[in-house]
Design a protein around this motif. Structure first.
Motif, mmCIF file in Angstrom:
data_model
loop_
_atom_site.group_PDB
_atom_site.id
_atom_site.type_symbol
_atom_site.label_atom_id
_atom_site.label_comp_id
_atom_site.label_asym_id
_atom_site.label_seq_id
_atom_site.Cartn_x
_atom_site.Cartn_y
_atom_site.Cartn_z
ATOM 1 N N UNK A 97 11.807 60.747 80.624
ATOM 2 C CA UNK A 97 11.609 61.155 79.230
ATOM 3 C C UNK A 97 12.493 62.333 78.869
ATOM 4 N N UNK A 98 12.574 63.311 79.742
ATOM 5 C CA UNK A 98 13.443 64.467 79.503
ATOM 6 C C UNK A 98 14.904 64.037 79.484
ATOM 7 N N UNK A 99 15.284 63.195 80.422
ATOM 8 C CA UNK A 99 16.670 62.730 80.537
ATOM 9 C C UNK A 99 17.122 62.009 79.267
ATOM 10 N N UNK A 100 16.206 61.351 78.574
ATOM 11 C CA UNK A 100 16.576 60.633 77.353
ATOM 12 C C UNK A 100 17.096 61.551 76.256
ATOM 13 N N UNK A 101 16.869 62.849 76.369
ATOM 14 C CA UNK A 101 17.389 63.803 75.391
ATOM 15 C C UNK A 101 18.838 64.198 75.700
ATOM 16 N N UNK A 102 19.354 63.762 76.822
ATOM 17 C CA UNK A 102 20.712 64.116 77.240
ATOM 18 C C UNK A 102 21.719 63.093 76.724
ATOM 19 N N UNK A 103 23.022 63.460 76.728
ATOM 20 C CA UNK A 103 24.044 62.505 76.283
ATOM 21 C C UNK A 103 24.174 61.312 77.225
ATOM 22 N N UNK A 104 24.798 60.225 76.735
ATOM 23 C CA UNK A 104 24.878 58.927 77.391
ATOM 24 C C UNK A 104 25.191 58.900 78.868
ATOM 25 N N UNK A 105 26.314 59.454 79.284
ATOM 26 C CA UNK A 105 26.704 59.357 80.695
ATOM 27 C C UNK A 105 25.731 60.123 81.591
ATOM 28 N N UNK A 106 25.237 61.237 81.097
ATOM 29 C CA UNK A 106 24.261 62.008 81.872
ATOM 30 C C UNK A 106 22.954 61.231 81.988
ATOM 31 N N UNK A 157 22.704 58.015 82.191
ATOM 32 C CA UNK A 157 22.935 56.981 83.201
ATOM 33 C C UNK A 157 22.849 57.579 84.603
ATOM 34 N N UNK A 158 23.531 58.692 84.806
ATOM 35 C CA UNK A 158 23.562 59.309 86.138
ATOM 36 C C UNK A 158 22.164 59.739 86.574
ATOM 37 N N UNK A 159 21.479 60.483 85.718
ATOM 38 C CA UNK A 159 20.166 60.994 86.101
ATOM 39 C C UNK A 159 19.053 59.955 85.936
ATOM 40 N N UNK A 160 19.125 59.163 84.869
ATOM 41 C CA UNK A 160 18.084 58.177 84.610
ATOM 42 C C UNK A 160 18.074 57.050 85.621
ATOM 43 N N UNK A 161 19.225 56.413 85.789
ATOM 44 C CA UNK A 161 19.298 55.304 86.736
ATOM 45 C C UNK A 161 19.437 55.822 88.161
ATOM 46 N N UNK A 162 20.290 56.823 88.342
ATOM 47 C CA UNK A 162 20.535 57.349 89.685
ATOM 48 C C UNK A 162 19.321 58.031 90.278
ATOM 49 N N UNK A 163 18.935 59.173 89.705
ATOM 50 C CA UNK A 163 17.832 59.948 90.284
ATOM 51 C C UNK A 163 16.473 59.291 90.040
ATOM 52 N N UNK A 164 16.145 59.062 88.757
ATOM 53 C CA UNK A 164 14.813 58.524 88.441
ATOM 54 C C UNK A 164 14.631 57.115 88.989
ATOM 55 N N UNK A 165 15.699 56.320 88.967
ATOM 56 C CA UNK A 165 15.617 54.963 89.510
ATOM 57 C C UNK A 165 15.367 54.952 91.004
ATOM 58 N N UNK A 166 15.982 55.883 91.705
ATOM 59 C CA UNK A 166 15.777 55.962 93.157
ATOM 60 C C UNK A 166 14.426 56.595 93.498
ATOM 61 N N UNK A 167 13.964 57.484 92.645
ATOM 62 C CA UNK A 167 12.688 58.156 92.878
ATOM 63 C C UNK A 167 11.511 57.210 92.665
ATOM 64 N N UNK A 168 11.559 56.438 91.611
ATOM 65 C CA UNK A 168 10.443 55.558 91.268
ATOM 66 C C UNK A 168 10.611 54.197 91.932
ATOM 67 N N UNK A 169 9.540 53.411 91.918
ATOM 68 C CA UNK A 169 9.605 52.136 92.627
ATOM 69 C C UNK A 169 8.663 51.109 92.033
ATOM 70 N N UNK A 170 9.220 50.116 91.370
ATOM 71 C CA UNK A 170 8.401 49.024 90.862
ATOM 72 C C UNK A 170 7.995 48.081 91.995
ATOM 73 N N UNK A 171 8.902 47.859 92.922
ATOM 74 C CA UNK A 171 8.588 46.962 94.037
ATOM 75 C C UNK A 171 7.468 47.534 94.895
ATOM 76 N N UNK A 218 17.718 75.242 72.868
ATOM 77 C CA UNK A 218 18.803 75.942 73.528
ATOM 78 C C UNK A 218 20.169 75.357 73.181
ATOM 79 N N UNK A 219 20.169 74.350 72.295
ATOM 80 C CA UNK A 219 21.384 73.692 71.842
ATOM 81 C C UNK A 219 22.278 73.290 73.011
ATOM 82 N N UNK A 220 21.639 72.733 74.026
ATOM 83 C CA UNK A 220 22.367 72.252 75.190
ATOM 84 C C UNK A 220 22.943 70.875 74.895
ATOM 85 N N UNK A 221 24.079 70.593 75.387
ATOM 86 C CA UNK A 221 24.736 69.297 75.243
ATOM 87 C C UNK A 221 24.878 68.936 73.768
ATOM 88 N N UNK A 222 25.083 69.921 72.915
ATOM 89 C CA UNK A 222 25.034 69.732 71.522
ATOM 90 C C UNK A 222 26.158 69.392 70.717
#
Length: 132
Positions: A56-65, A67-81, A128-132
């Motif tokens: 949810x937090x990652x969705x506030x970041x720009x596109x490439x970030x 992908x990296x954090x959402x699919x990379x970190x969160x995808x590896x952390x969580x597990x549907x299987x 904080x106007x990050x990634x703005x």
């Protein structure tokens, strides 16, 4: 950029955060194991709800970030299987109440955590106007 359109540093960042997410998930499963076929799988519940919040937090970041954090970190952390396997084990052992409780905790906790992450992420990055 390479022929696939991804910069080598993007690929390296993706692999690095995916390894970190996978390691955290492994460590949680190792230190908080579920014992027996109907035991509550707390480690998987924790990583999935935490992953939903972080996504949810990652969705506030720009596109490439995202992908990296959402699919990379969160995808590896969580597990549907893993969730599917744990639900199957509980159903196979006729632990219907435990199965329903676990599924409800995942669904309600995950949706609530993702919603909270979206709100908090939006506030943080606007404030904080990050990634703005």
């Amino acid at each position: 950029r390479n022929s696939g359109g991804c910069a080598p540093m993007t690929i390296f960042g993706f692999v690095l955060v995916a390894a970190l997410g996978g390691f955290i998930r492994f460590a949680m499963e190792y230190y908080l194991p579920a014992v027996g076929s109907s035991a509550f799988p707390r480690a998987t519940l924790i990583v999935n709800i935490a992953g939903a919040f972080l996504l949810g937090i990652v969705l506030a970041l720009p596109g490439e970030t995202q992908v990296i954090l959402g699919i990379g970190f969160c995808g590896a952390l969580t597990t549907f299987s893993g969730v599917s396997l744990q639900l199957h084990r509980r159903l196979s052992s006729k632990a219907y109440r435990a199965t329903l409780s676990y599924a409800a905790a995942l669904l309600i906790g995950g949706l609530g955590a993702a919603g909270a992450g979206i709100i908090i992420g939006g506030v943080i990055f606007r404030q904080f106007q990050l990634f703005g």
